[in-house]
Design a protein around this motif. Sequence first.
Motif, PDB file in Angstrom:
ATOM      1  N   LEU A  49     -18.823 -14.270  -6.929  1.00 44.74           N
ATOM      2  CA  LEU A  49     -18.012 -14.393  -5.414  1.00 44.74           C
ATOM      3  C   LEU A  49     -18.510 -14.979  -4.256  1.00 44.74           C
ATOM      4  O   LEU A  49     -18.162 -15.893  -3.679  1.00 44.74           O
ATOM      5  N   VAL A  50     -19.890 -14.972  -4.220  1.00 43.43           N
ATOM      6  CA  VAL A  50     -20.705 -15.516  -3.309  1.00 43.43           C
ATOM      7  C   VAL A  50     -20.826 -16.965  -3.319  1.00 43.43           C
ATOM      8  O   VAL A  50     -20.525 -17.921  -2.645  1.00 43.43           O
ATOM      9  N   GLY A  51     -20.680 -17.575  -4.719  1.00 44.48           N
ATOM     10  CA  GLY A  51     -21.009 -18.965  -5.089  1.00 44.48           C
ATOM     11  C   GLY A  51     -19.487 -19.465  -4.782  1.00 44.48           C
ATOM     12  O   GLY A  51     -19.354 -20.666  -4.383  1.00 44.48           O
ATOM     13  N   PHE A  52     -18.413 -18.842  -5.243  1.00 44.39           N
ATOM     14  CA  PHE A  52     -16.937 -19.291  -4.847  1.00 44.39           C
ATOM     15  C   PHE A  52     -17.032 -19.421  -3.464  1.00 44.39           C
ATOM     16  O   PHE A  52     -16.438 -20.368  -2.731  1.00 44.39           O
ATOM     17  N   GLY A  53     -17.358 -18.401  -2.519  1.00 42.53           N
ATOM     18  CA  GLY A  53     -17.207 -18.439  -1.160  1.00 42.53           C
ATOM     19  C   GLY A  53     -17.658 -19.559  -0.377  1.00 42.53           C
ATOM     20  O   GLY A  53     -17.237 -20.284   0.329  1.00 42.53           O
ATOM     21  N   VAL A  54     -19.109 -19.806  -0.714  1.00 37.10           N
ATOM     22  CA  VAL A  54     -19.827 -20.722  -0.040  1.00 37.10           C
ATOM     23  C   VAL A  54     -19.136 -22.051  -0.580  1.00 37.10           C
ATOM     24  O   VAL A  54     -19.112 -22.983   0.444  1.00 37.10           O
ATOM     25  N   ILE A  57     -16.023 -23.313   1.190  1.00 31.95           N
ATOM     26  CA  ILE A  57     -16.390 -23.562   2.466  1.00 31.95           C
ATOM     27  C   ILE A  57     -17.124 -24.943   2.598  1.00 31.95           C
ATOM     28  O   ILE A  57     -16.473 -25.874   3.362  1.00 31.95           O
ATOM     29  N   VAL A  58     -17.855 -25.256   1.735  1.00 26.61           N
ATOM     30  CA  VAL A  58     -18.541 -26.571   1.703  1.00 26.61           C
ATOM     31  C   VAL A  58     -17.675 -27.763   1.504  1.00 26.61           C
ATOM     32  O   VAL A  58     -17.611 -28.710   2.113  1.00 26.61           O
ATOM     33  N   TRP A  59     -16.773 -27.265   0.485  1.00 28.15           N
ATOM     34  CA  TRP A  59     -16.014 -28.647   0.104  1.00 28.15           C
ATOM     35  C   TRP A  59     -14.617 -28.808   1.117  1.00 28.15           C
ATOM     36  O   TRP A  59     -14.257 -29.835   1.337  1.00 28.15           O
ATOM     37  N   GLY A  60     -14.241 -27.754   1.758  1.00 29.05           N
ATOM     38  CA  GLY A  60     -13.304 -27.798   2.666  1.00 29.05           C
ATOM     39  C   GLY A  60     -13.757 -28.566   3.822  1.00 29.05           C
ATOM     40  O   GLY A  60     -12.841 -29.428   4.323  1.00 29.05           O
ATOM     41  N   VAL A 284     -10.819 -20.425   4.915  1.00 29.51           N
ATOM     42  CA  VAL A 284     -10.093 -19.078   5.030  1.00 29.51           C
ATOM     43  C   VAL A 284     -10.617 -18.480   3.582  1.00 29.51           C
ATOM     44  O   VAL A 284     -10.919 -17.189   3.435  1.00 29.51           O
ATOM     45  N   LEU A 285     -10.416 -19.202   2.488  1.00 32.73           N
ATOM     46  CA  LEU A 285     -10.404 -18.426   1.108  1.00 32.73           C
ATOM     47  C   LEU A 285     -11.770 -17.979   0.944  1.00 32.73           C
ATOM     48  O   LEU A 285     -12.305 -17.041   0.542  1.00 32.73           O
ATOM     49  N   GLY A 286     -12.898 -19.037   1.428  1.00 34.49           N
ATOM     50  CA  GLY A 286     -14.336 -19.093   1.309  1.00 34.49           C
ATOM     51  C   GLY A 286     -14.614 -17.551   1.875  1.00 34.49           C
ATOM     52  O   GLY A 286     -15.460 -16.775   1.375  1.00 34.49           O
ATOM     53  N   VAL A 287     -14.201 -17.484   3.241  1.00 32.10           N
ATOM     54  CA  VAL A 287     -14.606 -16.126   3.891  1.00 32.10           C
ATOM     55  C   VAL A 287     -14.006 -14.935   3.192  1.00 32.10           C
ATOM     56  O   VAL A 287     -14.683 -13.955   3.045  1.00 32.10           O
ATOM     57  N   LEU A 288     -12.813 -14.845   2.593  1.00 32.56           N
ATOM     58  CA  LEU A 288     -12.404 -13.827   1.785  1.00 32.56           C
ATOM     59  C   LEU A 288     -13.083 -13.645   0.500  1.00 32.56           C
ATOM     60  O   LEU A 288     -13.467 -12.367   0.221  1.00 32.56           O
TER      61      LEU A 288
END
Length: 362
Positions: A49-54, A57-60, A284-288
């Motif tokens: 989940l950390v990988g997906f979150g980071v 955000i990076v690509w956003g 938003v999704l990255g933070v979640l």
Amino acid sequence: MAVSTVERVEERLPVAVGDLTGALGDSVTVLPLVVALGALTPASLAHVLVGFGVFQIVWGLRYGLPLSVEPMKALAGLAIAGALTYGELVAAGLLAGGVLLVVGATGTLSRLQTVVGRPVIRGVQFAVALLLAQAGLDLALGDPAVAAAGAALAGVVAVAGYRRAAALVVLAAGTVWTAVAAGVPAPALPAASLFPTGGPALTVGALEGTMAQLAMTVGNAAVATSLLCADLFDRDVSPDRLARSMGGMSLAAVPLGGLPMCHGSGGLAGKYAFGARSGTANVVLGVLYLAGALVAGLWLSFPMALLGTLLGVVAVQLGRVALDTDHLPLVGAIGLLAVATNVGVAFLAGLGYWLARERWLA
């Protein structure tokens, strides 16, 4: 007058209600798969989940678009179904990431697309759907009543017109059930280390899984996503640029306990359908996702029979996409051959047939 950094960020990441609701569009297929991986394999859900979150955000921030960040579905599905060990998943993720980085940097992705026909890609998708369905059925048989309740809930959601959200609703119901039964764990940060749950295992199975994944990635994640960026947002994002993003992302995430990840066209379409129009949805999704990583232990007690239903719903969704083709016999043959042997053999057989057919017709 020069535009300030703050103004550039505000232009790239506008605040809109649609981007807040659109953030959920990408989680429809991501969360069910990663929770299943966390429950059925040694993968650390918190690290995943950390990988997906980071990278959400990076690509956003980088693209300013609600680009999808999804698990590489062929590899994830094979690992969930037990066709790949966790070590093989790690090795295949690194191999796929390296290949994507190279083909993206050298501009060869478009040539690869012409070799692997779309029906072959659909066949691999159908194979993964069948394997997920098989794994889901095995889990569901452990407690048929719970599995049936989950299936009924998914059916109600689908009939109500929210078919794509059915898996997410089942996941939410199971999460609430687990929280009530086992309680919510205290928030905890995952430890940072190299290969926290096991290193790569380079085997024939890992190579076969890599080939199957690349077949899906070339068509669905790179080329199709590039076309959607142009169609939905009038932005020119080349398949080779997306390949470089996916390659770098996977090579960075996998050694730290994350999953091999890609930019799926389905996730981008899902975000758009839920209202996302900018990279704000990714932030938003990255933070979640990062918040979810703090309490990832909650899902360790997820009911296995309900997890079986969840995999069944994901399998149906993936199967619907796979069967959207004018070459159903080939797609079906690749899927059935994969169940009888493995996805690597089925992919090579389907590719061989397709190349011979194209040469014969030419």
